[in-house]
Design an enzyme around this catalytic site. Sequence first.
Site, PDB file in Angstrom:
ATOM      1  N   ASP A 197       0.863  -1.188   0.000  1.00 44.23           N
ATOM      2  CA  ASP A 197       0.000   0.000   0.000  1.00 44.23           C
ATOM      3  C   ASP A 197       0.897   1.234   0.000  1.00 44.23           C
ATOM      4  O   ASP A 197       0.826   2.082   0.889  1.00 44.23           O
ATOM      5  CB  ASP A 197      -0.922  -0.010   1.219  1.00 44.23           C
ATOM      6  CG  ASP A 197      -2.016   1.050   1.125  1.00 44.23           C
ATOM      7  OD1 ASP A 197      -2.177   1.639   0.032  1.00 44.23           O
ATOM      8  OD2 ASP A 197      -2.699   1.303   2.125  1.00 44.23           O
ATOM      9  N   ASN A 202       1.572   6.880   3.374  1.00 39.89           N
ATOM     10  CA  ASN A 202       2.225   5.810   4.127  1.00 39.89           C
ATOM     11  C   ASN A 202       3.749   5.887   4.080  1.00 39.89           C
ATOM     12  O   ASN A 202       4.429   4.963   4.511  1.00 39.89           O
ATOM     13  CB  ASN A 202       1.771   4.450   3.592  1.00 39.89           C
ATOM     14  CG  ASN A 202       0.327   4.173   3.936  1.00 39.89           C
ATOM     15  OD1 ASN A 202      -0.218   4.754   4.867  1.00 39.89           O
ATOM     16  ND2 ASN A 202      -0.308   3.293   3.183  1.00 39.89           N
ATOM     17  N   ASP A 215       1.751   1.617   7.894  1.00 33.89           N
ATOM     18  CA  ASP A 215       0.655   0.833   7.306  1.00 33.89           C
ATOM     19  C   ASP A 215       1.200  -0.321   6.475  1.00 33.89           C
ATOM     20  O   ASP A 215       0.954  -0.427   5.267  1.00 33.89           O
ATOM     21  CB  ASP A 215      -0.256   1.724   6.457  1.00 33.89           C
ATOM     22  CG  ASP A 215      -1.182   2.574   7.311  1.00 33.89           C
ATOM     23  OD1 ASP A 215      -1.206   2.371   8.538  1.00 33.89           O
ATOM     24  OD2 ASP A 215      -1.879   3.435   6.760  1.00 33.89           O
TER      25      ASP A 215
END
EC number: 2.7.1.95
Length: 270
Positions: A197, A202, A215
Amino acid sequence: MNVDREYPCDAVPIPAGLFTLLEGYQWARENVGESGGAVYRLHGKTGAPDLFLKHGRSAVAGDITDEMVRLRWLARHFPVPIVEGFIATQDEAWLLMTAVPGQTAYQFLDAQPDARVGIVEALATFLRRLHAIPVSECPFTSDHAYRLARARERIDAGLVEEDDFDDEREGWTAEQVWKAMQGLLPMPSDPIVTHGDFSLDNILMLDGEVVGCIDVGRVGIADRYQDLAILWSCLGEFDPSLQQRFLTQYGVTDLDRRKLQFHLLLDELF
């Protein structure tokens, strides 16, 4: 942090095992990247570092558990949040982590238009380092077969947020996304260790350099386009020229648009 990316809130009920660790902190709830759970920033305690707390139930609790395991593994290779506490019950999970210094790559790009090319080059350099981790050392699988199975589970459980699709798929249903993905299969895989992701929210930066990522619940062996597609899409929100700069700096000389489209569709279902 930008006020529109979090808001102050009251402390929420927490397990007894975490209470003493969080006593004295002020609470703020994150508006970005919650993925069905809740993310809180704990701050303002004299002499104590900021912390982050993730909480989720049902399927989200499983995702939080996945992140805890991956954080502990990835810490051998890259700067990531340190797990300060973890509590899981049959249907609920709490993950307490240290805060990585710096701001998100999104915040840097938003605040420093003149520095965007350098920021994008730093992101590409960091991603190359991440993708260079030996596959033989990674115990986690996140390839598209695995992700497709998870996506199908999410569709069937009604967990896909159809009103949050990208502009290109505004008004689509999850089933339409699923059907479009099937039309792109089969496709060859180029397995490496991926973040899973790799979005601007992030990735954390300080003084123009990437200092860590967060994350990480989807970290695992997958095709490199799993990461390339997500960051490519994020950069398009600022300037399409940054997308090409990222690909060039990373080392993509012949963009595989089939893989790019597949992974953009896949991301809609998570």
